[in-house]
Design a protein around this motif. Structure first.
Motif, mmCIF file in Angstrom:
data_model
loop_
_atom_site.group_PDB
_atom_site.id
_atom_site.type_symbol
_atom_site.label_atom_id
_atom_site.label_comp_id
_atom_site.label_asym_id
_atom_site.label_seq_id
_atom_site.Cartn_x
_atom_site.Cartn_y
_atom_site.Cartn_z
ATOM 1 N N TYR A 300 0.841 -1.200 0.000
ATOM 2 C CA TYR A 300 0.000 0.000 0.000
ATOM 3 C C TYR A 300 0.876 1.250 0.000
ATOM 4 O O TYR A 300 1.972 1.248 0.575
ATOM 5 C CB TYR A 300 -0.894 0.028 1.233
ATOM 6 N N PRO A 301 0.393 2.343 -0.602
ATOM 7 C CA PRO A 301 1.120 3.616 -0.538
ATOM 8 C C PRO A 301 1.182 4.137 0.894
ATOM 9 O O PRO A 301 0.370 3.770 1.751
ATOM 10 C CB PRO A 301 0.295 4.553 -1.429
ATOM 11 N N GLU A 326 7.002 6.854 0.590
ATOM 12 C CA GLU A 326 7.288 7.804 -0.478
ATOM 13 C C GLU A 326 8.034 9.011 0.080
ATOM 14 O O GLU A 326 7.861 9.389 1.230
ATOM 15 C CB GLU A 326 5.976 8.253 -1.120
ATOM 16 N N HIS A 331 9.520 12.507 -5.591
ATOM 17 C CA HIS A 331 8.444 13.017 -6.434
ATOM 18 C C HIS A 331 8.915 14.185 -7.294
ATOM 19 O O HIS A 331 8.625 14.262 -8.474
ATOM 20 C CB HIS A 331 7.267 13.469 -5.560
#
Length: 339
Positions: A300-301, A326, A331
Motif C-alpha cells: 500500500y502507498p 514515499e 516526487h
C-alpha cells in the motif's frame, strides 16, 4: 529538516492514528540513519494493552522495515552510506528512522524493497520458534495454526527449507491452495479446534513434533492434543482474542511436552544483537540464494495506512502487508524527468 511520520496516540478512549510532521532523527552512538523505503505492518503494535502497546501515550509506529543508509552515528562503521539494510527499528512507518547497527542486516540483492521490509520481524520470529527454541529437524512434522499469516508463511518457508513436513490450518481454501507452492504438505481448511483427527491421520498417529500457534486460546487445547512425544509448542499470537486456555497436565507430564512463548517485548539489547547475528549466519544465506523468499500479500502507498491495516486485520491476503514509503524529493525528481 522535517519528515512525515505515522503516530498512534493511545490517550483518547479510541486510539487515534495520524500522520505528523516531525524532525528527521539524528543517529546516536552505534546507530544508522535510514531513508526508509518500505515498512511492514505487525498486529501487535496496534493492540493497546496485553503488554504490547501502553495506554495513555503517543509514539511513532512501525516496528521493522528496510531503507538506505544516509549516515552513521559515532562508533557505527559496519555499513556505508547508500547501502541497503533491513531490520527492526521503532518508527519504521516514517520517511527516515534510526536503527541500532547491531540489529541491521544487509538486504540480499534478489529481494525487493517490499520483500526486505517483510523479512525482519517475521523471519526473526520464525527463526526463534523453529530453530532457536523449537529445534526443528529435517523429517519432523510441524503444525502451523493460522498458516496464511505473515509469521505463518515465514515459518512454512523456513521449515520447508530445513526439510521438515508441514501441516497448516486456514479458514480459506484458496489460501491453502496457494501455499502448496510454498511447501505446505497438508492444508486443513478450518478456523476451529477440530483438526486433531486430520493431523493424526497425516502423521500416522504419531502427532507433530512442533506446533506454531498464531491463532490463540481457542485452538490451544487442540494444538496440545496434536503433539507427539517430546513435542514442542510455540505461542506467538492470539488473533482470536482468547487469552486463556485449559492445559492438559496429564498430557504435559506423560508426553514430556514443552510449551514456550515467542515475544521480543522484554528482550534486552544484547539478546537482540545476538539473535540478529544468529539470523545473519543461519537465515540470510537462505534468503540470498532463494531457498526462502518472503511472501508479500499486498503493498500500500504511504498515505493508505488505514486501508493496509484493515487488510491485515481481515486476513485479506496471505503473507505480509507492506507500506511503500514515499519521499517528497523523489516526487520532485520524477516530475523533473517527465517535463
Amino acid at each position: 529538516m522535517e519528515m512525515q511520520s505515522w503516530w498512534m496516540d493511545t490517550a483518547p478512549a479510541e486510539p487515534r492514528i495520524e500522520m505528523r510532521g516531525v524532525p528527521v532523527p539524528e543517529p546516536g552512538p552505534g546507530q544508522l540513519l535510514l531513508k526508509v523505503h518500505a515498512a511492514s505492518l505487525n498486529r501487535g503494535e496496534f493492540i493497546v494493552g496485553h503488554g504490547l502497546t501502553k495506554a495513555g501515550s503517543a509514539k511513532a509506529i512501525g516496528l521493522d522495515g528496510a531503507g538506505v543508509v544516509v549516515r552513521a552515528g559515532p562508533g557505527a562503521s559496519a555499513f556505508l552510506p547508500g547501502q541497503r539494510v533491513m531490520g527492526r527499528f521503532p518508527g519504521a512507518l516514517s520517511e527516515y528512522a534510526v536503527i541500532n547497527e547491531v540489529e541491521a542486516m544487509p538486504v540480499p540483492e534478489r529481494l525487493s524493497w517490499a520483500e526486505a521490509a517483510g523479512t525482519p520481524i517475521t523471519y526473526l520470529v520464525a527463526h526463534d520458534m523453529l530453530m532457536t527454541q523449537g529445534r526443528l529437524a529435517a523429517g519432523e512434522w510441524l503444525l502451523i495454526a493460522g498458516v496464511s499469516s505473515g509469521v505463518g508463511t515465514a515459518a512454512l518457508q523456513l521449515a520447508h527449507a530445513l526439510g521438515a513436513r508441514v501441516i497448516g490450518t486456514s479458514g480459506a481454501q484458496a489460501k491453502l491452495d496457494a501455499l502448496a507452492a510454498q511447501g505446505l504438505d497438508v492444508g486443513l481448511c478450518t478456523r476451529g479446534p477440530d483438526f486433531h483427527d486430520a493431523v493424526m491421520q497425516a502423521t500416522g498417529g504419531a502427532g507433530v513434533d512442533l506446533v506454531i500457534n498464531t491463532v490463540g486460546g481457542s485452538v490451544f487445547a487442540e494444538c496440545v492434543r496434536c503433539m507427539a512425544f517430546e513435542g514442542r509448542l510455540a505461542t506467538v499470537g492470539y488473533v482470536d482474542g482468547v487469552l486463556h486456555a485449559d492445559i492438559d497436565l496429564q498430557a504435559l507430564h506423560a508426553r514430556r511436552l514443552v510449551l514456550f512463548g515467542v515475544s521480543n517485548k522484554q528482550v534486552g539489547g544484547a539478546a537482540r544483537a545476538a539473535a540478529a547475528e544468529r539470523f545473519r549466519q543461519e537465515v540470510l544465506p537462505m534468503l540470498a540464494d532463494g531457498r526462502v523468499r518472503p511472501l508479500i500479500g499486498k503493498v500500500y502507498p504511504f498515505g493508505q495506512l488505514a486501508a493496509a491495516r484493515a487488510a491485515m486485520e481481515s486476513n485479506a491476503y496471505p503473507g505480509k502487508i507492506v507500506i511503500a514509503v514515499e519521499h517528497a524529493d523523489e516526487h520532485a525528481h520524477a516530475n523533473q524527468e517527465t517535463t
